[in-house]
Scaffold this motif. Structure first.
Motif, mmCIF file in Angstrom:
data_model
loop_
_atom_site.group_PDB
_atom_site.id
_atom_site.type_symbol
_atom_site.label_atom_id
_atom_site.label_comp_id
_atom_site.label_asym_id
_atom_site.label_seq_id
_atom_site.Cartn_x
_atom_site.Cartn_y
_atom_site.Cartn_z
ATOM 1 N N ALA A 37 11.318 -13.186 55.209
ATOM 2 C CA ALA A 37 11.905 -12.218 54.292
ATOM 3 C C ALA A 37 13.343 -11.925 54.683
ATOM 4 O O ALA A 37 13.738 -12.066 55.827
ATOM 5 N N GLY A 38 14.109 -11.507 53.691
ATOM 6 C CA GLY A 38 15.456 -11.077 53.977
ATOM 7 C C GLY A 38 16.510 -12.077 53.568
ATOM 8 O O GLY A 38 16.249 -13.062 52.887
ATOM 9 N N TYR A 39 17.699 -11.808 54.020
ATOM 10 C CA TYR A 39 18.860 -12.613 53.679
ATOM 11 C C TYR A 39 18.809 -13.957 54.400
ATOM 12 O O TYR A 39 18.272 -14.053 55.502
ATOM 13 N N PRO A 40 19.367 -15.021 53.810
ATOM 14 C CA PRO A 40 19.272 -16.359 54.421
ATOM 15 C C PRO A 40 19.767 -16.437 55.859
ATOM 16 O O PRO A 40 19.259 -17.252 56.629
ATOM 17 N N THR A 41 20.733 -15.626 56.240
ATOM 18 C CA THR A 41 21.217 -15.693 57.622
ATOM 19 C C THR A 41 20.142 -15.288 58.623
ATOM 20 O O THR A 41 20.251 -15.637 59.802
ATOM 21 N N ASN A 42 19.078 -14.616 58.174
ATOM 22 C CA ASN A 42 17.977 -14.285 59.075
ATOM 23 C C ASN A 42 17.251 -15.537 59.553
ATOM 24 O O ASN A 42 16.582 -15.525 60.576
ATOM 25 N N GLY A 43 17.397 -16.639 58.811
ATOM 26 C CA GLY A 43 16.758 -17.890 59.188
ATOM 27 C C GLY A 43 17.578 -18.742 60.134
ATOM 28 O O GLY A 43 17.131 -19.804 60.560
ATOM 29 N N LEU A 44 18.814 -18.299 60.459
ATOM 30 C CA LEU A 44 19.655 -19.073 61.372
ATOM 31 C C LEU A 44 19.244 -18.811 62.818
ATOM 32 O O LEU A 44 18.932 -17.691 63.193
ATOM 33 N N LEU B 196 21.066 -22.771 55.836
ATOM 34 C CA LEU B 196 22.449 -22.917 55.375
ATOM 35 C C LEU B 196 22.492 -23.308 53.893
ATOM 36 O O LEU B 196 23.339 -22.814 53.139
ATOM 37 N N ARG B 197 21.582 -24.176 53.479
ATOM 38 C CA ARG B 197 21.520 -24.556 52.063
ATOM 39 C C ARG B 197 21.223 -23.347 51.182
ATOM 40 O O ARG B 197 21.813 -23.182 50.120
ATOM 41 N N GLU B 198 20.286 -22.528 51.627
ATOM 42 C CA GLU B 198 19.922 -21.336 50.853
ATOM 43 C C GLU B 198 21.092 -20.357 50.796
ATOM 44 O O GLU B 198 21.375 -19.767 49.754
ATOM 45 N N LEU B 199 21.801 -20.202 51.886
ATOM 46 C CA LEU B 199 22.979 -19.343 51.914
ATOM 47 C C LEU B 199 24.039 -19.870 50.941
ATOM 48 O O LEU B 199 24.612 -19.102 50.154
ATOM 49 N N LEU B 200 24.273 -21.166 50.961
ATOM 50 C CA LEU B 200 25.233 -21.783 50.056
ATOM 51 C C LEU B 200 24.784 -21.631 48.597
ATOM 52 O O LEU B 200 25.589 -21.300 47.715
ATOM 53 N N ARG B 201 23.510 -21.839 48.340
ATOM 54 C CA ARG B 201 22.974 -21.700 46.983
ATOM 55 C C ARG B 201 23.202 -20.286 46.467
ATOM 56 O O ARG B 201 23.675 -20.090 45.349
ATOM 57 N N ARG B 202 22.898 -19.293 47.284
ATOM 58 C CA ARG B 202 23.103 -17.897 46.880
ATOM 59 C C ARG B 202 24.575 -17.602 46.637
ATOM 60 O O ARG B 202 24.930 -16.909 45.689
ATOM 61 N N ARG C 162 18.317 -37.442 73.643
ATOM 62 C CA ARG C 162 17.484 -37.699 72.470
ATOM 63 C C ARG C 162 17.078 -36.341 71.909
ATOM 64 O O ARG C 162 16.771 -35.428 72.663
ATOM 65 N N ILE C 163 17.060 -36.238 70.597
ATOM 66 C CA ILE C 163 16.557 -35.022 69.979
ATOM 67 C C ILE C 163 15.031 -35.097 69.984
ATOM 68 O O ILE C 163 14.455 -36.159 69.746
ATOM 69 N N THR C 164 14.376 -33.998 70.298
ATOM 70 C CA THR C 164 12.917 -33.952 70.318
ATOM 71 C C THR C 164 12.385 -33.638 68.920
ATOM 72 O O THR C 164 13.150 -33.275 68.017
ATOM 73 N N GLN C 165 11.090 -33.735 68.758
ATOM 74 C CA GLN C 165 10.468 -33.349 67.476
ATOM 75 C C GLN C 165 10.753 -31.876 67.195
ATOM 76 O O GLN C 165 11.062 -31.505 66.069
ATOM 77 N N GLN C 166 10.663 -31.054 68.231
ATOM 78 C CA GLN C 166 10.966 -29.634 68.081
ATOM 79 C C GLN C 166 12.437 -29.455 67.677
ATOM 80 O O GLN C 166 12.766 -28.608 66.851
ATOM 81 N N GLY C 167 13.312 -30.264 68.239
ATOM 82 C CA GLY C 167 14.725 -30.225 67.883
ATOM 83 C C GLY C 167 14.944 -30.640 66.440
ATOM 84 O O GLY C 167 15.764 -30.043 65.731
ATOM 85 N N GLN C 168 14.216 -31.657 65.986
ATOM 86 C CA GLN C 168 14.304 -32.096 64.589
ATOM 87 C C GLN C 168 13.891 -30.961 63.657
ATOM 88 O O GLN C 168 14.549 -30.711 62.636
ATOM 89 N N ARG C 169 12.803 -30.270 64.012
ATOM 90 C CA ARG C 169 12.330 -29.156 63.175
ATOM 91 C C ARG C 169 13.332 -28.005 63.170
ATOM 92 O O ARG C 169 13.593 -27.406 62.125
ATOM 93 N N ALA C 170 13.892 -27.695 64.339
ATOM 94 C CA ALA C 170 14.867 -26.600 64.427
ATOM 95 C C ALA C 170 16.125 -26.932 63.629
ATOM 96 O O ALA C 170 16.676 -26.068 62.940
ATOM 97 N N LEU C 171 16.578 -28.178 63.697
ATOM 98 C CA LEU C 171 17.757 -28.599 62.940
ATOM 99 C C LEU C 171 17.465 -28.532 61.443
ATOM 100 O O LEU C 171 18.294 -28.045 60.658
ATOM 101 N N ALA C 172 16.300 -28.990 61.020
ATOM 102 C CA ALA C 172 15.928 -28.938 59.600
ATOM 103 C C ALA C 172 15.866 -27.491 59.107
ATOM 104 O O ALA C 172 16.343 -27.190 58.005
#
Length: 121
Positions: free
Chosen positions: A17-24, A107-113, A91-101
């Protein structure tokens, strides 16, 4: 919130919930660490010297960023040799891949808004 919790924070749109920057993620969002993860995600592994040059970092500064990412289990550091020369790769880990995604999605949601608000004015 620990760096591990921060790296696993849900992305916007996944019940957060909340503003997209909360997901950063503070761990991922720092510009050099975001650069490290993005470059690492583009290849199987990346040489530390390449990261240093590409991101214009000092060896000490890069080392600290790599330590933060490794402590958060977002990258793995591999030491070895190329011929007789010692080399270090990450090497990026699976956890790193998920965190980057998750970071990119936030960021996409912030840009969309932002674009939506600009279009309505």
């Amino acid at each position: 919130m620990s760096t591990e919790d921060d790296a696993n924070a849900p992305a916007v749109g996944s019940g957060n919930a909340g503003y997209p920057t909360n997901g950063l993620s503070d761990t991922v969002h720092q510009r050099h660490r975001l650069g490290i993860l993005t470059i690492a995600a583009e290849t199987e592994r990346v040489e530390v010297a390449y990261l240093r040059d590409a991101l214009a970092l000092t060896p000490g500064n890069l080392s600290r960023h790599l330590a933060v990412l490794e402590e958060a289990n977002l990258i793995q550091i591999e030491k070895g040799y190329h011929g007789r020369r010692p080399k270090t790769w990450i090497r990026i880990t699976q956890q790193g891949q998920r965190a980057l995604a998750a970071e990119i999605n936030a960021l996409r949601e912030l840009l969309r808004r932002h674009q939506q608000s600009r279009a309505s004015t």
